[in-house]
Design an enzyme around this catalytic site. Structure first.
Site, PDB file in Angstrom:
ATOM      1  N   ASN A   9       0.966  14.357  21.071  1.00  0.00           N
ATOM      2  CA  ASN A   9       1.065  15.180  21.999  1.00  0.00           C
ATOM      3  C   ASN A   9      -0.009  15.695  21.935  1.00  0.00           C
ATOM      4  OD1 ASN A   9       1.130  18.102  23.365  1.00  0.00           O
ATOM      5  ND2 ASN A   9       2.396  18.552  22.712  1.00  0.00           N
ATOM      6  N   TRP A  10      -1.354  16.240  22.468  1.00  0.00           N
ATOM      7  CA  TRP A  10      -2.984  16.043  21.901  1.00  0.00           C
ATOM      8  C   TRP A  10      -3.265  17.721  22.046  1.00  0.00           C
ATOM      9  CZ3 TRP A  10      -7.170  12.764  24.348  1.00  0.00           C
ATOM     10  CH2 TRP A  10      -6.857  11.377  24.320  1.00  0.00           C
ATOM     11  N   LYS A  11      -2.308  18.318  22.847  1.00  0.00           N
ATOM     12  CA  LYS A  11      -1.580  19.816  23.358  1.00  0.00           C
ATOM     13  C   LYS A  11      -3.418  20.405  23.442  1.00  0.00           C
ATOM     14  CE  LYS A  11       1.185  20.810  19.406  1.00  0.00           C
ATOM     15  NZ  LYS A  11       2.426  21.387  18.790  1.00  0.00           N
ATOM     16  N   HIS A  96       8.160  22.068  25.743  1.00  0.00           N
ATOM     17  CA  HIS A  96       8.063  22.422  24.640  1.00  0.00           C
ATOM     18  C   HIS A  96       7.838  23.557  24.556  1.00  0.00           C
ATOM     19  CE1 HIS A  96       5.311  22.667  21.281  1.00  0.00           C
ATOM     20  NE2 HIS A  96       5.749  20.737  21.151  1.00  0.00           N
ATOM     21  N   GLU A  98       6.062  25.928  22.938  1.00  0.00           N
ATOM     22  CA  GLU A  98       4.963  26.422  23.364  1.00  0.00           C
ATOM     23  C   GLU A  98       4.598  27.488  23.986  1.00  0.00           C
ATOM     24  OE1 GLU A  98       2.185  23.515  21.617  1.00  0.00           O
ATOM     25  OE2 GLU A  98       3.263  24.199  19.244  1.00  0.00           O
ATOM     26  N   GLU A 168      12.587  19.123  18.697  1.00  0.00           N
ATOM     27  CA  GLU A 168      11.607  19.633  18.194  1.00  0.00           C
ATOM     28  C   GLU A 168      12.134  21.179  17.500  1.00  0.00           C
ATOM     29  OE1 GLU A 168       7.134  17.776  19.549  1.00  0.00           O
ATOM     30  OE2 GLU A 168       7.536  19.721  20.246  1.00  0.00           O
ATOM     31  N   GLY A 174       3.773  21.992  13.748  1.00  0.00           N
ATOM     32  CA  GLY A 174       3.037  22.280  13.011  1.00  0.00           C
ATOM     33  C   GLY A 174       2.224  22.942  11.717  1.00  0.00           C
ATOM     34  N   SER A 214       5.568  18.020  12.830  1.00  0.00           N
ATOM     35  CA  SER A 214       4.633  17.409  10.784  1.00  0.00           C
ATOM     36  C   SER A 214       5.687  16.582  10.854  1.00  0.00           C
ATOM     37  CB  SER A 214       5.029  18.411   9.929  1.00  0.00           C
ATOM     38  OG  SER A 214       5.161  19.986  10.464  1.00  0.00           O
ATOM     39  N   GLY A 235       1.906  15.620  16.998  1.00  0.00           N
ATOM     40  CA  GLY A 235       0.918  16.546  17.480  1.00  0.00           C
ATOM     41  C   GLY A 235       0.043  17.019  16.500  1.00  0.00           C
ATOM     42  N   GLY A 236      -0.596  17.202  15.673  1.00  0.00           N
ATOM     43  CA  GLY A 236      -1.698  16.766  15.222  1.00  0.00           C
ATOM     44  C   GLY A 236      -1.744  15.535  14.641  1.00  0.00           C
TER      45      GLY A 236
HETATM   46  P1  PGA Z   1       3.208  18.511  15.101  1.00  0.00           P
HETATM   47  O1  PGA Z   1       3.221  19.112  15.872  1.00  0.00           O
HETATM   48  O2  PGA Z   1       3.008  17.614  15.043  1.00  0.00           O
HETATM   49  O3  PGA Z   1       1.491  19.308  14.522  1.00  0.00           O
HETATM   50  O4  PGA Z   1       3.899  19.104  14.207  1.00  0.00           O
HETATM   51  C1  PGA Z   1       4.821  18.605  17.510  1.00  0.00           C
HETATM   52  C2  PGA Z   1       4.312  18.917  18.792  1.00  0.00           C
HETATM   53  O5  PGA Z   1       4.938  20.251  18.965  1.00  0.00           O
HETATM   54  O6  PGA Z   1       5.049  17.737  19.415  1.00  0.00           O
END
Ligand code: PGA
Length: 251
Positions: A9-11, A96, A98, A168, A174, A214, A235-236
């Protein structure tokens, strides 16, 4: 049998050029490798068509990170599920935390998004997960159950069979704080038991359920070794090929 999936997930990261370079580098890194999981990358909308054209989509699936809750028309700035499909993408990340938190996505909105994604032949990667105060009050199971009951548990068995679930916990996204292997396995087993109660054992066994928050090269092997953890939403660590590849290689 359910698939193992490692989905990035590049966001809201990477220009078009940077995103294309990242996708191309990943494609090269995976060329010739025999993988034990399906790899998906979730890019911003503007990257989708170019990324699809630049990679081997038999090996790497492409996901949008959202789609509109309307079919088409006067919805300035929105991107519909059929538009996502027309880029060649096969997946869409929906719900998600967010998007729920910053863009007010409710269960009602998500019901429409999931339905439109499915109607357009996209595989929804449906996210759920609790905030820290809910976990601290030990109410995470009831919370996640409600998220599922208000949305994807409205689907027919046939449609439910087409979706992927990602758990999640918000406190792990994050933050560098991963859920412990036990916490993740316990929740994913719980989610699978809910699916079994609602749709039967066979569909529960067929549903890929991912952990996200994470997840990294270090913790992925132990997480992915759990019986109910079928992969990760990353994500990251999906923004660097070496890190993402190491997670893929954890299978
Ligand atoms: P993260 O994000 O791996 O940076 O914690 C995961 C996500 O929000 O899909």
């Amino acid at each position: 049998m359910r698939k193992n999936i490692v989905a990035g997930n590049w966001k809201m990261n990477k220009s078009l050029q940077e995103g294309l370079a990242l996708a191309t580098e990943l494609n090269e890194a995976l060329a010739g490798a025999s993988l034990n999981c399906k790899v998906v990358i979730g890019t911003p909308f503007i990257h989708l068509a170019s990324v699809v054209a630049a990679i081997d989509t038999r090996k790497i699936g492409v996901a949008a990170q959202n789609c509109a809750n309307k079919e088409s028309g006067a919805y300035t700035g929105e991107v519909s599920a059929s538009m996502v499909k027309s880029t060649g993408a096969g997946y869409v990340i929906l719900g998600h935390s967010e998007r729920r938190e910053y863009y007010g996505e409710t269960s009602a909105i998500l019901n429409d998004k999931v339905a439109l994604a499915l109607a357009n032949g996209l595989t929804p990667i449906y996210c759920c997960g609790e905030a820290l105060d809910i976990r601290n009050a030990d109410k995470q199971n009831a919370y996640v159950q409600r998220q599922l009951e208000e949305t994807v548990f409205n689907l027919s068995a046939d449609d439910f069979n087409k979706i992927v679930i990602a758990y999640e916990p918000i406190w792990a996204i994050g933050t560098g704080v991963t859920a412990s292997t036990e916490q993740a396995q316990e929740m994913l087993a719980f989610i699978r038991s809910l699916i079994a109660a609602k749709y039967g054992q066979e569909i529960a066994e067929n549903t890929s359920i991912l952990y996200g928050g994470s997840c990294n090269a270090k913790n992925a092997p132990e997480l992915f070794a759990q019986p109910d953890i079928d992969g990760g939403l990353i994500g990251g660590a999906s923004l660097k090929v070496a890190d993402f590849k190491a997670i893929i290689d954890a299978f």
